[in-house]
Structure formats: C-alpha cells, structure tokens
Scaffold this active site. Structure first.
Site, PDB file in Angstrom:
ATOM      1  N   THR A 330       6.131   6.841 -12.010  1.00  0.00           N
ATOM      2  CA  THR A 330       5.778   5.617 -12.728  1.00  0.00           C
ATOM      3  C   THR A 330       4.536   5.875 -13.560  1.00  0.00           C
ATOM      4  O   THR A 330       3.594   6.524 -13.107  1.00  0.00           O
ATOM      5  CB  THR A 330       5.545   4.435 -11.746  1.00  0.00           C
ATOM      6  OG1 THR A 330       5.189   3.260 -12.486  1.00  0.00           O
ATOM      7  CG2 THR A 330       4.445   4.740 -10.748  1.00  0.00           C
ATOM      8  N   HIS A 382       3.751   8.570   5.482  1.00  0.00           N
ATOM      9  CA  HIS A 382       3.096   9.472   6.428  1.00  0.00           C
ATOM     10  C   HIS A 382       3.944   9.735   7.663  1.00  0.00           C
ATOM     11  O   HIS A 382       3.630  10.622   8.470  1.00  0.00           O
ATOM     12  CB  HIS A 382       1.746   8.873   6.844  1.00  0.00           C
ATOM     13  CG  HIS A 382       0.722   9.892   7.225  1.00  0.00           C
ATOM     14  ND1 HIS A 382       1.015  11.228   7.395  1.00  0.00           N
ATOM     15  CD2 HIS A 382      -0.611   9.778   7.493  1.00  0.00           C
ATOM     16  CE1 HIS A 382      -0.078  11.877   7.740  1.00  0.00           C
ATOM     17  NE2 HIS A 382      -1.084  11.022   7.811  1.00  0.00           N
TER      18      HIS A 382
END
Length: 411
Positions: A330, A382
C-alpha cells in the site's frame, strides 16, 4: 408463465448484496439482456439483467434491502412484452452481470458504446449520448456519466460581478436552536466490510509494525535515465511501484513465512507470489491482485497497476481481480503520507507500506548530505513471523531499492 429474477452468484466468499436501485418499474416491458436492478456488494457493484423477455410483473425486494445469493428479486411475466410495450428498435447489447472488462463495439447507428442503464437514463433526462464522455472500460458510457451530464452547470457569473467586501474580523457565531444539524448516512456494503475486516484483523492477529527508511537516489536516477527508452519500448511509464513489487517478491523468497497464512494449527506457505496493490476508490479501498508477480517483467507490472487504477476509478473491477492475494503493498505516499502503520489484509500475514519521498539531510561517510528519502513500514502477524524475520525482510527490501541493479539482473 412467470419467471423468477434471483440474486446471481456474486463470486468467491461474497454471499450477500444490497438492492441499490431498480432500473425498471412494475409494468415495464423488458427484453432479454435489459438491466433490471443494481446490486451493491462488499467488493463491486453490478447489474442484474433479464434472461427472458416479458413484463416486470412484481418487484419482490425493495431498494435498500439486503439479499442473499439465490433469493428472489422480482417476477417477469414471460411473453407479455409484445402486448405491454410499444414496438421499439432492437435493444442495445446487454451488459454483463459482472462489470465488463471489454464490451462489444456498438454499431454506428447506436451512437456511443453505452450500458442499457445509461441509454435509459439518457431518454429520461433527454441527454444527447453523443455529447457524453464515457468513464467505463474503453470509454463506455455508464449511467453515472449520463446523470452527471444532465446536472445544470452552476451559475457563477453574478457572484463574480459583485465586488469583494472589505476584510473584517468575523463575528462570533451565534448558536441558533435547530441550526446545528446532523445527518445519518447508511454505510455501503463495501464500507461495512472494510470496517469489519480491519477490526477483525486487529482482534485475531498479533499485529506489530517495524520501520526503516530507504535512500531513493539510485532508483530515481535509474528511472530518469531509462524512462524515455522504457516508454517507447513498452508503451507505459516506469514508476516506483514495479521496483517495490520486484523487491518484495525477492525478499519474500528469502523469508517465506511472510508469504503464508494461518489455517487452524497449520501454516500454509505459498510458493507463488500474488501481490495485492491497495488502490483508493470513490467508495472505499480496494486491493486488486497481480497474479504470479514473480513471472512478470517491470513493464508487465506497470501495465497491471495502471489497468487496476483506471478500472478502480471507473468502478469496473471484477471479483476475480480482487480475490486471493498472498502479500499486499500500500502506498500512502501518493496522498502525502509521511509515515503510517498499515493494517493487515486477512488472511495475509504481511503488508508493506510505502510513503512520501522527501528530501532530508542524512549522514553518509561522515558528511551531511540531502537525499530523497522514504520511510518504509512492514506490519506483520507475530504469531508466525518473528521480529527478526520482519526486520531482515525490510532490510532486504531496502538493499534492493538502494541498489536497483540487483533487481534488473535477477529479472
């Protein structure tokens, strides 16, 4: 005999739509291919066409109602068209249920290429189709183009003739009861989906963001040297996006868990690179996907991005363009963003954010110099991507961009 008009298949994972606008009313004659109703989905808007000729006998679901795939929208009294409608010329070619990528050319007698809904709107508003500039694919005239052409131009001459008043200190505004109004606007299906997905991404993923900065000097110099030759050879300009797609793919090969997704207790590692490119559209952000980006040249990537941007603007992206994707890029820099933390596009576990290129003083070999710099941001899940991997991934992207010759050699 009555035939049902139902909500068609809307594409992968899309099961619901909203009735945006009926283009025909009860009692209207319809021909095969006539656009009957517009549906709004979370990804694209589409028209439902008649597959049988007759009269629209009954509208079952009204504008603003939410409907599911297979549900009844209306009833057509088959074979009643000849008795209910005056003789007319052969109808315009039908518009596909999904927004067309290419349309059959209209004959000279039919005027400009246009959707059936646009031709109907032109009749209602008494607009000359020849004077309407089309915003659809290959210049096709859409209904919105006709409606825009039908709006009267604002009158500014009288206001311009009045002399400007002398500047005075503005009076303190008085709050009059009833003057402070509010407006409730129902969110579109796309906006609702964006809101739901963004909240879900933050709720389900252990999302972190790591940052770095990249010196754009070498890349911009390379573009400047090659831009004319590249444009003459490929018919498209060379931007920075193709370099970042190439750099991201190379870094993903080195750190494959950023090109994966979580399914239950398993990681699905993808050995292909479908890179989503976030594009700002009028009704909200869309992420069309460049399939097998690792197999494309710089020119192929640039052509794909330019095509996506044009079709996002004209609202002609298809569900096939938007589904899937293994990693997303993006670029908030095109709107002036200096730094941001992009949110994951589930079920993906990585998204790379690009930002504004800005001249900044940096220290190089003991000397302070001014260089065109860009901040990079990598948000990652994560749960399967360790912080060390994320940092090294971003460093790898930085290395490729600061020495773009490596990308050219590997391509």
């Amino acid at each position: 005999m009555a035939a049902q008009v139902v909500v068609p298949q809307l594409g992968e994972s899309v099961v619901e739509a909203r009735v945006a606008r009926w283009l025909k009313k009860e009692g209207d004659a319809v021909a095969v291919g006539d656009a009957l109703v517009e549906l709004e989905t979370e990804k694209i808007d589409l028209e439902v066409n008649a597959d049988q000729a007759g009269v629209l006998a009954k509208i079952v679901r009204q504008e603003g109602e939410d409907v599911k795939v297979g549900e009844q929208l209306a009833l057509i009294e088959v074979g009643a068209a000849a008795a209910s409608a005056p003789a007319a010329a052969t109808p315009a070619p039908p518009e596909a249920v999904t927004p067309p990528v290419a349309a059959a050319p209209a004959g000279a007698a039919d005027g400009p290429r246009a959707t059936p809904a646009a031709r109907k709107a032109a009749e209602v508003h008494q607009v000359d189709m020849a004077q309407v500039q089309g915003s659809g694919d290959a210049g096709r005239v859409m209904r919105r183009d006709v409606e825009a052409a039908a709006k009267p131009a604002p009158v500014a001459a009288a206001a311009a003739a009045k002399p400007a008043p002398a500047p005075v200190a503005p009076p303190r505004p008085a709050i009059v009861p009833g003057s402070r109004t509010e407006e409730r606007v129902r969110m579109s299906k796309r906006r609702l989906t964006i809101a739901r997905n963004l909240v879900e991404a933050q709720r389900t993923a252990a999302m972190l963001t790591t940052f770095n900065e990249v010196d754009m000097t070498e890349l911009m110099a390379l573009r400047e040297r090659r831009k004319e030759q590249f444009a003459k050879r490929h018919g498209v300009g060379i931007g920075i996006a193709s370099f970042f797609v190439k750099a991201a793919v190379a870094a993903l090969k080195a750190f494959p868990r950023l090109n994966a997704e979580i399914q239950g207790e398993e990681m699905v590692l993808k050995h292909y690179y479908d890179v989503g490119i976030a594009v700002g559209a009028e009704q909200g952000l869309v992420v069309p996907v460049i399939r097998s980006a690792e197999q494309l040249s710089f020119a192929g990537i640039e052509l794909a991005i330019r095509d996506f941007a044009a079709r996002a603007k004209s609202n002609t992206l298809t569900l096939e363009d938007l589904k899937g994707g293994s990693f997303t890029i993006t670029n908030g820099g095109v709107f002036g963003s200096l730094l941001s933390t992009p949110i994951l596009n589930p079920p993906q576990v990585g998204i790379l954010g690009l930002h504004k290129i800005e001249d900044r003083p940096v220290a190089i070999k003991g000397q302070v110099v001014v260089r065109p710099m860009m901040y990079l941001a990598l948000s990652y899940d994560h749960r399967i991507v360790d912080g060390l991997e994320a940092v090294q991934f971003l460093v790898k992207v930085k290395e490729y961009i600061e020495d773009p010759g490596h990308l050219l050699l590997e391509s």
